[in-house]
Scaffold this motif. Structure first.
Motif, short mmCIF file in Angstrom:
data_model
loop_
_atom_site.label_atom_id
_atom_site.label_comp_id
_atom_site.label_asym_id
_atom_site.label_seq_id
_atom_site.Cartn_x
_atom_site.Cartn_y
_atom_site.Cartn_z
N GLY A 1 0.81 -1.30 -0.10
CA GLY A 1 0.06 -0.07 -0.13
C GLY A 1 0.86 1.49 0.15
N ARG A 2 2.16 1.06 0.21
CA ARG A 2 3.00 2.27 0.37
C ARG A 2 4.30 2.06 -0.41
NH1 ARG A 2 4.02 3.29 6.00
NH2 ARG A 2 3.73 1.26 6.17
N THR A 3 4.87 0.66 -0.24
CA THR A 3 6.23 0.34 -0.70
C THR A 3 5.99 -0.63 -1.42
OG1 THR A 3 6.90 1.13 1.39
CG2 THR A 3 8.55 -0.18 -0.13
N LEU A 4 6.84 -0.50 -2.85
CA LEU A 4 7.07 -1.64 -3.70
C LEU A 4 8.37 -2.14 -3.36
CD1 LEU A 4 6.04 -2.70 -6.65
CD2 LEU A 4 7.63 -0.92 -7.64
N ARG A 5 8.35 -3.40 -3.34
CA ARG A 5 9.81 -4.22 -3.20
C ARG A 5 9.69 -5.71 -3.77
NH1 ARG A 5 7.05 -4.37 1.95
NH2 ARG A 5 6.79 -6.43 2.80
#
Length: 184
Positions: A58-62
């Motif tokens: 929801g905030r960070t792509l990894r």
């Protein structure tokens, strides 16, 4: 007591973090554009995204990994497309897949390692991530890549002199606008 309170606060905040969801990229064509060193000639075409996946909370792509099928390089001039697939450029018989592995995403920038033609180099490019109403994610951006960093030196003025109108710019662009859906 303060240490216990701080630990409990940390645990509550950590538990409130949304769980990362695994996403799969949908098949898509990426657009490439090359440039002549002089003049305005700028051929473009497509290459197919083979597969890709990543985690998103929801905030960070990894943990993103994308594979491109280099054998699918297309261009309206069949002879040019064949030349690009050949040993002077991407040598797709020997190196059929290009792979990008994300190392970091933040402030609209993706940083990672690109393996192209058997050579791995760090790359960085702007990446826009948008959540769509249907729950899918849309990823858009344009990476400017230096082909000579991957051993593609054909008609590069960095390696050959007096090429005149045959000189090809080292940089090319790869533009993408792809969708991803939660893995099932």
């Amino acid at each position: 007591m303060k240490l216990l309170l701080a630990f409990l606060t940390f645990c509550v905040l950590a538990a409130a973090q949304p769980a990362a969801i695994s996403y799969q990229l949908l098949p898509a064509a990426l657009t490439w554009t090359g440039y002549a060193e002089v003049g305005t000639y700028a051929p473009s075409g497509t290459v197919q995204l083979r597969r890709g996946s990543f985690l998103y909370d929801g905030r960070t792509l990894r943990q993103a990994r994308l594979e491109v099928d280099m054998r699918t390089i297309a261009q309206e001039q069949a002879q040019l497309a064949e030349h690009l697939r050949g040993a002077d450029f991407f040598d797709v018989d020997k190196y059929p897949t290009a792979v990008f592995v994300l190392q970091q995403f933040g402030q609209g920038q993706a940083r990672g390692q690109l393996t192209l033609r058997g050579v791995t180099r760090p790359v960085q490019f702007p990446l826009q991530l948008e959540r769509r109403p249907d729950g899918r994610l849309r990823l858009r951006g344009t990476a400017t890549l230096d082909r000579t960093q991957f051993g593609i030196n054909h008609n590069s003025t960095s390696f050959f002199q007096n090429l005149g109108s045959y000189a090809i710019r080292n940089e090319f662009q790869l533009t993408f606008d792809v969708l991803a859906e939660a893995a099932k």
